[in-house]
Design a protein around this motif. Structure first.
Motif, short mmCIF file in Angstrom:
data_model
loop_
_atom_site.label_atom_id
_atom_site.label_comp_id
_atom_site.label_asym_id
_atom_site.label_seq_id
_atom_site.Cartn_x
_atom_site.Cartn_y
_atom_site.Cartn_z
N ASN A 285 -37.30 12.15 -105.72
CA ASN A 285 -37.97 10.90 -106.06
C ASN A 285 -38.35 10.90 -107.54
OD1 ASN A 285 -39.26 8.44 -105.07
ND2 ASN A 285 -41.20 9.49 -105.45
N ASN A 286 -37.56 11.56 -108.38
CA ASN A 286 -38.00 11.79 -109.76
C ASN A 286 -38.07 10.50 -110.56
OD1 ASN A 286 -35.72 11.92 -112.09
ND2 ASN A 286 -34.82 12.29 -110.07
N PRO A 287 -39.17 10.36 -111.31
CA PRO A 287 -39.45 9.11 -112.01
C PRO A 287 -38.46 8.84 -113.16
CG PRO A 287 -41.10 10.79 -112.55
CD PRO A 287 -40.22 11.38 -111.51
N ASP A 288 -37.89 9.90 -113.74
CA ASP A 288 -36.98 9.71 -114.88
C ASP A 288 -35.57 9.36 -114.44
OD1 ASP A 288 -39.19 10.82 -116.06
OD2 ASP A 288 -38.32 12.84 -116.07
N LYS A 289 -35.37 9.27 -113.12
CA LYS A 289 -34.05 8.92 -112.60
C LYS A 289 -32.96 9.89 -113.09
CE LYS A 289 -35.23 5.37 -110.11
NZ LYS A 289 -35.00 5.42 -108.66
N LYS A 290 -33.33 11.15 -113.21
CA LYS A 290 -32.30 12.15 -113.50
C LYS A 290 -31.46 12.33 -112.23
CE LYS A 290 -35.42 14.97 -115.22
NZ LYS A 290 -36.20 16.05 -115.86
N PRO A 291 -30.18 12.66 -112.37
CA PRO A 291 -29.33 12.70 -111.18
C PRO A 291 -29.59 13.93 -110.30
CG PRO A 291 -28.09 13.42 -113.09
CD PRO A 291 -29.42 12.95 -113.61
N VAL A 292 -29.50 13.71 -109.01
CA VAL A 292 -29.45 14.83 -108.07
C VAL A 292 -28.03 15.39 -108.12
CG1 VAL A 292 -29.49 15.36 -105.60
CG2 VAL A 292 -31.32 13.97 -106.62
N LEU A 293 -27.92 16.71 -108.10
CA LEU A 293 -26.60 17.35 -108.21
C LEU A 293 -26.15 17.91 -106.86
CD1 LEU A 293 -27.23 19.49 -111.47
CD2 LEU A 293 -26.37 17.11 -111.31
N PHE A 294 -24.87 17.68 -106.54
CA PHE A 294 -24.27 18.38 -105.39
C PHE A 294 -22.77 18.50 -105.62
CE2 PHE A 294 -25.39 13.97 -104.12
CZ PHE A 294 -24.13 13.41 -103.92
N PRO A 295 -22.11 19.41 -104.90
CA PRO A 295 -20.69 19.67 -105.16
C PRO A 295 -19.83 18.46 -104.84
CG PRO A 295 -21.66 21.42 -103.81
CD PRO A 295 -22.66 20.31 -103.86
N PRO B 36 -30.16 8.31 -108.12
CA PRO B 36 -28.94 8.59 -108.89
C PRO B 36 -28.44 10.01 -108.59
CG PRO B 36 -30.89 8.40 -110.32
CD PRO B 36 -31.37 8.24 -108.93
N TYR B 37 -27.13 10.19 -108.64
CA TYR B 37 -26.60 11.52 -108.35
C TYR B 37 -25.35 11.78 -109.16
CZ TYR B 37 -23.48 8.85 -105.27
OH TYR B 37 -22.60 7.93 -104.76
N GLN B 38 -25.00 13.05 -109.23
CA GLN B 38 -23.78 13.45 -109.91
C GLN B 38 -23.11 14.53 -109.08
OE1 GLN B 38 -24.37 14.33 -114.11
NE2 GLN B 38 -22.56 15.65 -114.05
N ARG B 39 -21.84 14.35 -108.82
CA ARG B 39 -21.08 15.38 -108.11
C ARG B 39 -20.60 16.40 -109.12
NH1 ARG B 39 -18.71 10.62 -105.99
NH2 ARG B 39 -19.26 10.24 -103.81
N VAL B 40 -20.85 17.68 -108.87
CA VAL B 40 -20.39 18.70 -109.82
C VAL B 40 -19.10 19.34 -109.32
CG1 VAL B 40 -22.74 19.12 -110.65
CG2 VAL B 40 -21.81 20.56 -108.82
N LYS B 41 -18.26 19.73 -110.28
CA LYS B 41 -16.92 20.24 -109.95
C LYS B 41 -16.99 21.61 -109.28
CE LYS B 41 -13.76 17.88 -113.01
NZ LYS B 41 -13.81 16.79 -112.01
N LEU B 42 -16.06 21.84 -108.37
CA LEU B 42 -15.88 23.17 -107.80
C LEU B 42 -14.92 23.95 -108.69
CD1 LEU B 42 -15.36 22.35 -104.00
CD2 LEU B 42 -17.47 23.00 -105.17
N LYS B 43 -14.89 25.26 -108.52
CA LYS B 43 -13.84 26.04 -109.18
C LYS B 43 -12.50 25.73 -108.50
CE LYS B 43 -16.87 29.88 -110.46
NZ LYS B 43 -17.18 31.30 -110.19
N ASP B 44 -11.40 26.20 -109.12
CA ASP B 44 -10.08 25.89 -108.57
C ASP B 44 -9.87 26.45 -107.16
OD1 ASP B 44 -9.40 24.44 -110.76
OD2 ASP B 44 -8.30 26.07 -111.76
N ASP B 45 -10.57 27.54 -106.87
CA ASP B 45 -10.42 28.13 -105.52
C ASP B 45 -11.36 27.47 -104.51
OD1 ASP B 45 -12.89 29.01 -106.27
OD2 ASP B 45 -12.45 31.15 -106.03
N PHE B 46 -11.92 26.31 -104.84
CA PHE B 46 -12.85 25.55 -103.98
C PHE B 46 -14.26 26.15 -103.93
CE2 PHE B 46 -9.59 23.41 -100.91
CZ PHE B 46 -9.59 22.27 -101.71
N SER B 47 -14.51 27.26 -104.64
CA SER B 47 -15.86 27.84 -104.55
C SER B 47 -16.81 27.05 -105.45
CB SER B 47 -15.83 29.32 -104.93
OG SER B 47 -15.53 29.48 -106.30
N ILE B 48 -18.10 27.09 -105.09
CA ILE B 48 -19.13 26.41 -105.88
C ILE B 48 -19.34 27.16 -107.18
CG2 ILE B 48 -21.63 25.98 -105.96
CD1 ILE B 48 -21.51 25.19 -103.02
N ASP B 49 -19.43 26.42 -108.29
CA ASP B 49 -19.65 27.02 -109.60
C ASP B 49 -21.15 26.98 -109.91
OD1 ASP B 49 -19.77 27.79 -112.21
OD2 ASP B 49 -18.51 26.16 -113.00
#
Lengths: 353, 353
Positions: free
Chosen positions: B97-107, B124-137
């Protein structure tokens, strides 16, 4: 700065206490004094525990169909939730989202969860005044708003509005969804259901917790036009696509299908309520003319809080709201005739002191 | 202008289909192929249907105490909800519920409900990239944010992060709540629970739907520090103060207490999964090394969608996501050895065509 900056600040609703003593007389949370229909016990006995490994039906088909059948509406007009609180929370989220931030309107004395939901979802609201006799003033809803909600009968006053008056409110507000919270409607008030074919901005919310004796199963529902119900389903499916567990679906379906038991038990409660009005009057109480399974009573000489505390000492629990305007009232749930006799006896003792 | 102007617009989550045929092999929604503990059946048989007229315990004491005991935490560190979806929905509402509307991050490839909740609550949210092997970075979470959430193991890839890597993420983000969604943790991954005494911004969410065979009962929970859990309870109590019905509390409590059954069934699933890896490799599939009760597999020559449809014709249901980046994969739930043999046989037929 830390993670606390991101927290949603709320003043949560405080539910009535849930004492659990074997000798108590529990008249504080408007539960039904009679057990659910025997068909509910049968249905639950037929639940194969092995099926619990599988998700429940996300469409809740059996329960929705039973409700549609009972109320002579289409299944697409029915929405089910985890008690009417869940249905109402989803409704606030879905329908009171107006971009102009116009206030949602509800009565100043009413179900105390309405302002909690509004605060939780950052919805502006305005409490509208009741008439001096505690009745809802339909004219108070003739002002710009982002939605309207009121219980009929109202809680905790117990007073009902006629459906024609409700029609006036719904008709005057075509740009708002009007929610009629009919938690107590089965105890002698006409439902607004018959308005549905004429008004697509009307949502009716009911519960299994009172007239169907299933507070412990958490079941509520809304009935409205298909478009409105679809909006509600979309938001529910954006929150939790499986809210109703297998036992709840089974129990709810069985309860709805047993119309005879439903009628018998609600009639017993209405009879006991009318007797209670006589007894409480004799004891020196006054109260609005309840159409619910509770009476909202004030004593002409003894403060409500004193009576509340002394009943409590005798393990008789009623509800007291320490809230300006209603702090000299007790909300007394209608129990069985035996429970009510215990209450009258205790009141006679307390008032004779 | 009409009531529609006030509606919350959402793109709801679409749950996996729930086919219901007697001869089907259902490997599409990651349910447990074994029934819940026999203690669950016993507990439900002991439910007196008459008690259903009364509200359940709003504090869910028995279940919370059983979970606290199982995980060696204080009861005040445990929150229970209607499946982990309910717990996660409440957590989005409470902690993001952050007041600055910074994005929530998930893969970017993850549980597909995360963006649905964010959209529903206007977060607001942002999807973050996985590594090429599908693992979370883990480095992808080193940017300004209003909260972080990821499953461990991740879904639908099945890949797990070591707890030390999770510690790095939690430590680097003291101003955000970091939610680790451990829906599948019991199938061979270490839980982040041991980090709790060191980090108050960590919330761990688990479910009864997978390793405890109770998808049909809708039970999930969160474990965190007391302050975090209290925030979550406050928001839940501003939404619906009675979310857990009586059968759910009974069944959940009994399931948690039967540790031996829990260990036996999850071990059986892990064994079957390791055999499945061998069989699927022989059949020409490749897949990330799953630590869950499913395998996310792609065939080296036959398109996933074709296999999905042909399995379906044989009444074998697996999950297919028609989504860029993963549209040549099948998510296959681990069933019983008998169910898996049926799957291998069908796959041999389909791939031989």
């Amino acid at each position: 700065m830390d993670w606390r900056q991101n927290i949603r600040e709320v003043e949560p609703y405080v539910p009535g206490e849930q004492p659990n003593q074997s000798d108590m007389v529990k008249l504080n949370t408007n539960e039904n004094p009679y057990p659910p229909s025997p068909k509910v016990a049968e249905a639950l006995a037929g639940l194969d525990p092995d099926t619990l490994r599988l998700y429940p039906d996300p469409l809740v088909t059996d329960l929705i169909d039973a409700l549609a059948d009972f109320y002579h509406v289409k299944p697409s007009q029915v929405f089910a939730g985890v008690g009417s609180d869940d249905v109402l929370a989803m409704s606030f989220l879905t329908f009171f989202n107006n971009p102009d931030k116009k206030p949602v309107l509800f009565p100043e004395i009413s179900y105390s969860f309405y302002d909690v939901w509004a605060d939780c979802f950052h919805i502006p609201y305005q409490r509208v005044k009741l008439k001096d006799d505690f009745s809802i003033d339909p004219d108070s809803f003739l002002q710009p708003n982002g939605g309207i909600i009121f219980p009929n009968p109202n809680a905790p006053t117990g007073l009902a509005l006629p459906v024609d008056t409700i029609e006036g409110i719904v008709k005057a507000n075509p740009d708002s969804v009007v929610i009629v919270d009919e938690a107590y409607v089965d105890f002698g008030t006409e439902s607004a259901l018959r308005l549905l074919p004429k008004y697509e901005n009307l949502l009716i919310v009911q519960t299994f917790s009172k007239s169907r004796s299933l507070a412990g199963m958490r079941l509520g529902y809304a009935i409205g036009n298909e478009a409105l119900i679809q909006c509600l389903k979309n938001v529910r499916n954006s929150f939790n696509s499986y809210t109703m567990n297998r036992p709840a679906i089974l129990a709810g379906t069985a309860a709805v299908k047993d119309r005879a038991y439903f009628d018998r038990t609600r009639n017993m409660i209405m009879e006991t309520r009318e007797q209670a009005k006589e007894e409480l009057t004799k004891l020196g109480f006054t109260f609005p003319d309840s159409k619910t399974n509770f009476i909202f009573a004030s004593h002409r000489s003894v403060p409500a809080k004193k009576i509340f505390n002394e009943l409590r000492e005798r393990h008789i629990y009623v509800r007291y709201f320490d809230k300006s305007g209603i702090d000299n009232y007790l909300r007394i749930t209608i129990g069985t005739p035996v429970q009510m006799e215990k209450l009258y006896r205790a009141l006679r003792e307390i008032l004779a002191e």
